[in-house]
Motif scaffolding. Structure first.
Motif, PDB file in Angstrom:
ATOM      1  N   GLY A 276     -23.921  36.639 -13.969  1.00 32.89           N
ATOM      2  CA  GLY A 276     -22.582  36.153 -13.701  1.00 32.89           C
ATOM      3  C   GLY A 276     -22.494  34.731 -13.559  1.00 32.89           C
ATOM      4  O   GLY A 276     -23.529  34.302 -12.727  1.00 32.89           O
ATOM      5  N   TYR A 277     -21.561  34.050 -14.160  1.00 35.86           N
ATOM      6  CA  TYR A 277     -21.485  32.634 -14.164  1.00 35.86           C
ATOM      7  C   TYR A 277     -20.155  32.185 -13.744  1.00 35.86           C
ATOM      8  O   TYR A 277     -19.064  32.727 -13.834  1.00 35.86           O
ATOM      9  CB  TYR A 277     -21.782  32.154 -15.656  1.00 35.86           C
ATOM     10  N   VAL A 278     -20.131  30.998 -12.938  1.00 26.91           N
ATOM     11  CA  VAL A 278     -18.829  30.292 -12.547  1.00 26.91           C
ATOM     12  C   VAL A 278     -18.674  29.230 -13.544  1.00 26.91           C
ATOM     13  O   VAL A 278     -19.552  28.919 -14.412  1.00 26.91           O
ATOM     14  CB  VAL A 278     -19.024  29.720 -11.229  1.00 26.91           C
ATOM     15  N   THR A 279     -17.453  28.507 -13.492  1.00 28.76           N
ATOM     16  CA  THR A 279     -17.302  27.469 -14.589  1.00 28.76           C
ATOM     17  C   THR A 279     -17.755  26.211 -13.822  1.00 28.76           C
ATOM     18  O   THR A 279     -17.747  25.055 -14.719  1.00 28.76           O
ATOM     19  CB  THR A 279     -15.678  27.492 -14.958  1.00 28.76           C
ATOM     20  N   ALA A 280     -18.020  26.178 -12.711  1.00 29.88           N
ATOM     21  CA  ALA A 280     -18.425  24.782 -12.031  1.00 29.88           C
ATOM     22  C   ALA A 280     -19.324  24.951 -10.900  1.00 29.88           C
ATOM     23  O   ALA A 280     -19.386  26.115 -10.342  1.00 29.88           O
ATOM     24  CB  ALA A 280     -17.144  24.006 -11.466  1.00 29.88           C
ATOM     25  N   SER A 281     -20.151  24.139 -10.664  1.00 37.20           N
ATOM     26  CA  SER A 281     -21.178  24.541  -9.346  1.00 37.20           C
ATOM     27  C   SER A 281     -20.588  23.858  -8.198  1.00 37.20           C
ATOM     28  O   SER A 281     -21.326  23.458  -7.462  1.00 37.20           O
ATOM     29  CB  SER A 281     -22.458  23.548  -9.927  1.00 37.20           C
ATOM     30  N   VAL A 282     -19.354  23.367  -8.008  1.00 38.63           N
ATOM     31  CA  VAL A 282     -18.734  22.968  -7.083  1.00 38.63           C
ATOM     32  C   VAL A 282     -17.374  23.605  -6.851  1.00 38.63           C
ATOM     33  O   VAL A 282     -16.756  24.119  -7.944  1.00 38.63           O
ATOM     34  CB  VAL A 282     -18.567  21.465  -6.900  1.00 38.63           C
ATOM     35  N   CYS A 283     -16.937  23.635  -5.805  1.00 34.38           N
ATOM     36  CA  CYS A 283     -15.765  24.478  -5.038  1.00 34.38           C
ATOM     37  C   CYS A 283     -14.606  24.480  -6.144  1.00 34.38           C
ATOM     38  O   CYS A 283     -14.086  25.521  -6.420  1.00 34.38           O
ATOM     39  CB  CYS A 283     -15.522  24.304  -3.671  1.00 34.38           C
ATOM     40  N   GLY A 284     -13.998  23.318  -6.026  1.00 37.76           N
ATOM     41  CA  GLY A 284     -12.622  23.044  -6.481  1.00 37.76           C
ATOM     42  C   GLY A 284     -12.470  23.475  -7.714  1.00 37.76           C
ATOM     43  O   GLY A 284     -11.546  24.476  -8.322  1.00 37.76           O
ATOM     44  N   PRO A 285     -13.244  22.760  -8.916  1.00 29.95           N
ATOM     45  CA  PRO A 285     -13.005  23.140 -10.274  1.00 29.95           C
ATOM     46  C   PRO A 285     -13.309  24.745 -10.622  1.00 29.95           C
ATOM     47  O   PRO A 285     -13.027  25.303 -11.443  1.00 29.95           O
ATOM     48  CB  PRO A 285     -13.951  22.166 -11.095  1.00 29.95           C
TER      49      PRO A 285
END
Length: 471
Positions: free
Chosen positions: A70-79
């Motif tokens: 599973g992936y997120v689109t950014a490695s920091v919170c806001g984006p």
């Protein structure tokens, strides 16, 4: 296997179900997105943690399908949140850096938030007849036009900033204050933030048990500041360093409260008719004692440890229980999957701007055996990455290009760029073609943070201790 909801309906026994159960069996499913904050990939029992019990999240994994890539689109919170909440790569609308602050030329502070032309998952679910609620950390803009209740949520109980104290804070400012749509909450009423956010969500569930609802529950645990009830910290007193001790206490509270939420659904007979996602917003942070296990890198990086996260999808009777899903999925997929579960037709699914996510239901159900995504992208100003199939390319400033085969080297230990120049060329071309579709960032994070991104994407930065030098 039939869910209890489906079985009762088939047998004509809905009248004997718990209060609210029969009504729930004949209506659209509720949808809940539970988002934790800055947890490491290996910080839960279902992902291999051994020093913190997480029985409720482990049960959730057994009851649903766990997406191991599973992936997120950014490695920091806001984006990361901007991508999840719109189902679109946030770089398409200039929301790729953390903040939001420091507008670039052509923009002002009035532009520092989630682009008003983008529809949120809350707004899309409202069109399907859902009552919507956002709880916890927002971090998508501080000014009035960016507030949750202006962006598709009927109710809000949380704070606008990227972090806040877990206990009462009499010196809190406007962006850190706990608030609803209409008013600030008295700080004296705060017990512990993780508990309070769960209480608010349970109250919303109780008030809307007879109609379909959508909840976007964003815990700030286990983001700094490192704060937990004393009795939980004392439980882990033998664990060092102290930061890890408090982290574990915060994780236990998170797990307990996810369990409380589940208990509420069960008590009201809503669990079988609820699609629930549990996911983290990015990889484990450098400053909170989190652990990413065998995955290289941490929050802020394009290494797997920065962008691959715990990811569970549960919908009894609709999504297999106790299964692992091993193809890459993305938080971009939460929006279209939720809309599909809500019964949106093809025209409704495609209304508005094109989504980058896909409906995961046929993939998780085994009806579609192909990959949901053959290619995924990341970019945050000076550093970017692309994954195509099992190949991944990282590009950071003037650093040498990095190429990995994740099927053979999940920990990204061997840079294969020199051995496979054709693959480098292929992935670089894919990345450059994607970049042509994007807007420039509306704000930047500062030279220090951009420099750190470049420095942490070097092969010689190969330990947690070294990466913590470049948060």
């Amino acid at each position: 296997m039939l869910s209890r909801r489906q079985a009762l309906k088939m047998m004509g026994l809905a009248a004997f179900a718990p209060a609210g159960f029969a009504a729930a069996s004949e209506r659209k499913p509720n949808v809940i997105v539970v988002l934790s904050d800055d947890a490491g990939y290996a910080d839960f029992g279902f992902t291999g943690c051994e020093d913190t019990p997480t029985p409720n999240l482990d049960a959730l994994s057994r009851q649903g399908t766990t997406c191991r890539q599973g992936y997120v689109t950014a490695s920091v919170c806001g984006p990361s949140r901007a991508g999840l909440i719109t189902g679109r790569y946030q770089q398409r609308f200039g929301h790729e850096c953390n903040g939001p602050n420091s507008p670039v030329e052509g923009y002002s502070m009035d532009d520092m938030g989630l682009d008003p032309s983008e529809k949120t998952i809350g707004a899309r679910m409202q069109t399907q007849g859902y009552k919507t609620f956002a709880a916890g950390k927002w971090h998508l803009g501080y000014q009035e036009q960016f507030h949750p209740c202006k962006r598709g949520f009927d109710e809000f109980y949380g704070f606008l900033s990227g972090a806040r104290h877990y206990f009462t804070n009499k010196d809190v400012d406007e962006t850190h204050a706990l608030r609803t749509c209409d008013e600030k909450i008295d700080e004296d009423k705060i017990r512990y933030m993780t508990t309070d956010l769960t209480d608010a969500s349970m109250k919303f569930i109780e008030n809307n048990k007879d109609r379909p609802f959508f909840i976007y529950l964003c815990y700030n645990a286990v983001h700094t500041p490192m704060e937990a009830p004393d009795h939980l910290i004392d439980k882990y007193r033998k664990i060092d360093p102290r930061r890890r001790r408090i982290h574990n206490a915060m994780t236990e509270s998170l797990d307990t409260n996810v369990g409380r939420l589940q208990d509420k659904l069960n008590k009201l007979g809503l669990d079988d008719n609820t699609l629930l996602f549990f996911v983290n917003d990015n990889g484990g942070a450098t400053n909170n004692g989190s652990r990413n296990g065998k995955l290289r890198g941490m929050k802020g990086s394009k290494w797997e440890g920065g962008i691959r996260v715990p990811f569970i999808v549960k919908w009894p009777g609709e999504i297999p229980a106790g299964k692992d899903y091993n193809y890459p999925v993305s938080t971009l997929d939460i929006m279209p999957t939720s809309l599909a579960a809500a019964g949106a037709d093809k025209k409704q699914m495609n209304s508005g701007k094109p989504l980058d996510g896909v409906n995961l239901l046929p993939y998780l159900q085994g009806k579609n055996k192909s990959r949901p995504h053959n290619i995924l992208f990341w970019r945050r100003a000076v550093a970017g990455a692309v994954r195509k199939g099992d190949w991944k390319l990282i590009k950071a400033g003037d650093n040498p290009l990095l190429l990995f085969n994740l099927a053979e080297d999940e920990s990204e230990t061997a840079n294969l760029a020199k051995k496979h120049p054709d693959k480098v060329k292929e992935l670089l071309q894919e990345y450059e073609n994607w970049e042509k579709q994007l807007k420039e960032p509306k704000w930047r994070e500062g030279k220090k943070w951009e420099r750190n991104q470049i420095l942490k994407h070097r092969m010689e930065v190969d330990t947690r201790a070294e990466e913590r030098k470049y948060p």
